[in-house]
Motif scaffolding. Structure first.
Motif, PDB file in Angstrom:
ATOM      1  N   THR A 131       6.609 -40.932 -65.995  1.00 47.96           N
ATOM      2  CA  THR A 131       6.052 -40.023 -66.996  1.00 47.96           C
ATOM      3  C   THR A 131       4.689 -40.497 -67.498  1.00 47.96           C
ATOM      4  O   THR A 131       4.244 -40.064 -68.537  1.00 47.96           O
ATOM      5  N   LYS A 132       4.049 -41.361 -66.769  1.00 48.35           N
ATOM      6  CA  LYS A 132       2.735 -41.856 -67.182  1.00 48.35           C
ATOM      7  C   LYS A 132       1.648 -41.375 -66.227  1.00 48.35           C
ATOM      8  O   LYS A 132       1.827 -41.373 -65.020  1.00 48.35           O
ATOM      9  N   ILE A 133       0.543 -40.980 -66.813  1.00 49.71           N
ATOM     10  CA  ILE A 133      -0.637 -40.595 -66.038  1.00 49.71           C
ATOM     11  C   ILE A 133      -1.753 -41.546 -66.443  1.00 49.71           C
ATOM     12  O   ILE A 133      -2.047 -41.706 -67.633  1.00 49.71           O
ATOM     13  N   ILE A 134      -2.345 -42.178 -65.458  1.00 45.12           N
ATOM     14  CA  ILE A 134      -3.473 -43.076 -65.695  1.00 45.12           C
ATOM     15  C   ILE A 134      -4.762 -42.303 -65.438  1.00 45.12           C
ATOM     16  O   ILE A 134      -4.901 -41.633 -64.419  1.00 45.12           O
ATOM     17  N   VAL A 135      -5.683 -42.405 -66.385  1.00 46.28           N
ATOM     18  CA  VAL A 135      -6.994 -41.779 -66.244  1.00 46.28           C
ATOM     19  C   VAL A 135      -7.952 -42.909 -65.873  1.00 46.28           C
ATOM     20  O   VAL A 135      -8.212 -43.796 -66.689  1.00 46.28           O
ATOM     21  N   LYS A 136      -8.394 -42.881 -64.621  1.00 45.16           N
ATOM     22  CA  LYS A 136      -9.251 -43.962 -64.134  1.00 45.16           C
ATOM     23  C   LYS A 136     -10.161 -43.432 -63.040  1.00 45.16           C
ATOM     24  O   LYS A 136      -9.740 -42.609 -62.233  1.00 45.16           O
ATOM     25  N   GLU A 137     -11.393 -43.930 -63.033  1.00 47.02           N
ATOM     26  CA  GLU A 137     -12.390 -43.524 -62.046  1.00 47.02           C
ATOM     27  C   GLU A 137     -12.579 -42.006 -62.036  1.00 47.02           C
ATOM     28  O   GLU A 137     -12.674 -41.379 -60.995  1.00 47.02           O
ATOM     29  N   PHE A 138     -12.539 -41.436 -63.234  1.00 48.13           N
ATOM     30  CA  PHE A 138     -12.743 -40.002 -63.435  1.00 48.13           C
ATOM     31  C   PHE A 138     -11.717 -39.163 -62.667  1.00 48.13           C
ATOM     32  O   PHE A 138     -12.033 -38.110 -62.129  1.00 48.13           O
ATOM     33  N   MET A 139     -10.459 -39.649 -62.640  1.00 50.82           N
ATOM     34  CA  MET A 139      -9.350 -38.921 -62.004  1.00 50.82           C
ATOM     35  C   MET A 139      -8.090 -39.112 -62.834  1.00 50.82           C
ATOM     36  O   MET A 139      -7.925 -40.141 -63.490  1.00 50.82           O
ATOM     37  N   PHE A 140      -7.198 -38.117 -62.763  1.00 48.73           N
ATOM     38  CA  PHE A 140      -5.856 -38.227 -63.316  1.00 48.73           C
ATOM     39  C   PHE A 140      -4.939 -38.662 -62.180  1.00 48.73           C
ATOM     40  O   PHE A 140      -4.961 -38.061 -61.109  1.00 48.73           O
ATOM     41  N   ASN A 141      -4.137 -39.696 -62.413  1.00 44.59           N
ATOM     42  CA  ASN A 141      -3.264 -40.194 -61.353  1.00 44.59           C
ATOM     43  C   ASN A 141      -1.894 -40.552 -61.914  1.00 44.59           C
ATOM     44  O   ASN A 141      -1.827 -41.338 -62.853  1.00 44.59           O
ATOM     45  N   PRO A 142      -0.805 -39.970 -61.386  1.00 42.13           N
ATOM     46  CA  PRO A 142      -0.768 -39.081 -60.227  1.00 42.13           C
ATOM     47  C   PRO A 142      -0.985 -37.627 -60.636  1.00 42.13           C
ATOM     48  O   PRO A 142      -0.776 -37.262 -61.780  1.00 42.13           O
ATOM     49  N   THR A 143      -1.368 -36.857 -59.679  1.00 43.01           N
ATOM     50  CA  THR A 143      -1.402 -35.409 -59.830  1.00 43.01           C
ATOM     51  C   THR A 143      -1.113 -34.795 -58.466  1.00 43.01           C
ATOM     52  O   THR A 143      -1.700 -35.223 -57.481  1.00 43.01           O
ATOM     53  N   PRO A 144      -0.167 -33.918 -58.380  1.00 40.99           N
ATOM     54  CA  PRO A 144       0.680 -33.463 -59.481  1.00 40.99           C
ATOM     55  C   PRO A 144       1.704 -34.523 -59.866  1.00 40.99           C
ATOM     56  O   PRO A 144       2.039 -35.392 -59.075  1.00 40.99           O
ATOM     57  N   LEU A 145       2.189 -34.413 -61.094  1.00 43.49           N
ATOM     58  CA  LEU A 145       3.273 -35.247 -61.596  1.00 43.49           C
ATOM     59  C   LEU A 145       4.467 -34.341 -61.828  1.00 43.49           C
ATOM     60  O   LEU A 145       4.336 -33.317 -62.499  1.00 43.49           O
ATOM     61  N   THR A 146       5.616 -34.688 -61.267  1.00 47.35           N
ATOM     62  CA  THR A 146       6.833 -33.896 -61.453  1.00 47.35           C
ATOM     63  C   THR A 146       7.770 -34.652 -62.384  1.00 47.35           C
ATOM     64  O   THR A 146       8.055 -35.835 -62.162  1.00 47.35           O
ATOM     65  N   VAL A 147       8.219 -33.966 -63.450  1.00 45.59           N
ATOM     66  CA  VAL A 147       9.107 -34.564 -64.445  1.00 45.59           C
ATOM     67  C   VAL A 147      10.249 -33.605 -64.753  1.00 45.59           C
ATOM     68  O   VAL A 147      10.198 -32.425 -64.393  1.00 45.59           O
ATOM     69  N   LYS A 148      11.254 -34.098 -65.446  1.00 49.54           N
ATOM     70  CA  LYS A 148      12.386 -33.268 -65.867  1.00 49.54           C
ATOM     71  C   LYS A 148      12.089 -32.642 -67.230  1.00 49.54           C
ATOM     72  O   LYS A 148      11.331 -33.206 -68.027  1.00 49.54           O
ATOM     73  N   VAL A 149      12.731 -31.500 -67.499  1.00 45.82           N
ATOM     74  CA  VAL A 149      12.615 -30.855 -68.805  1.00 45.82           C
ATOM     75  C   VAL A 149      13.005 -31.868 -69.879  1.00 45.82           C
ATOM     76  O   VAL A 149      13.970 -32.608 -69.732  1.00 45.82           O
ATOM     77  N   GLY A 150      12.236 -31.921 -70.941  1.00 43.38           N
ATOM     78  CA  GLY A 150      12.501 -32.852 -72.030  1.00 43.38           C
ATOM     79  C   GLY A 150      11.742 -34.162 -71.907  1.00 43.38           C
ATOM     80  O   GLY A 150      11.798 -34.999 -72.816  1.00 43.38           O
ATOM     81  N   SER A 151      11.005 -34.342 -70.813  1.00 45.01           N
ATOM     82  CA  SER A 151      10.236 -35.580 -70.617  1.00 45.01           C
ATOM     83  C   SER A 151       8.975 -35.571 -71.467  1.00 45.01           C
ATOM     84  O   SER A 151       8.352 -34.537 -71.673  1.00 45.01           O
ATOM     85  N   THR A 152       8.611 -36.750 -71.924  1.00 41.12           N
ATOM     86  CA  THR A 152       7.347 -36.930 -72.614  1.00 41.12           C
ATOM     87  C   THR A 152       6.378 -37.593 -71.651  1.00 41.12           C
ATOM     88  O   THR A 152       6.669 -38.662 -71.113  1.00 41.12           O
TER      89      THR A 152
END
Length: 114
Positions: A35-56
């Motif tokens: 459930t974590k997205i790292i913003v680095k080198e002017f990119m969002f990683n990972p993308t796409p990110l798949t999570v379950k309903v209710g995830s933060t």
């Protein structure tokens, strides 16, 4: 050699052999957080990110420039995140959510909530 001594020697050899082997068992800290997205080198990683309903989902900026994470539909909107700052949002409904960095519009990402 008597059998007791033979058993002791074999046990010692086995322990030395096991001691020479490197066994890697990942700890909880080593496992990827889905459930974590790292913003680095002017990119969002990972993308796409798949999570379950209710995830933060948490975005963390690792660049030296500020970034935002803003939903195309207005569902969520971070403020400017400086280096090492984070923004979190809880996804309560299934769907596909597109977002961008409003400071750098070529930075886009997708979250799929199942």
């Amino acid at each position: 050699m008597n059998s007791r001594r033979t058993q002791m020697v074999l046990t010692a050899v086995g322990m030395v052999t096991l001691g020479a082997m490197e066994v890697y068992v990942p700890s909880v800290a080593d496992t990827a957080d889905s459930t974590k997205i790292i913003v680095k080198e002017f990119m969002f990683n990972p993308t796409p990110l798949t999570v379950k309903v209710g995830s933060t989902v948490t975005w963390t900026n690792m660049d030296d420039e500020p970034h935002t994470a803003v939903s195309d539909t207005g569902l969520f909107k971070s403020g400017g995140m400086d280096t090492n700052e984070s923004f979190s949002f809880k996804f309560d409904k299934p769907g596909t959510y597109h977002y961008t960095c409003t400071i750098h519009p070529r930075m886009v990402g997708t979250i799929v909530v199942q």
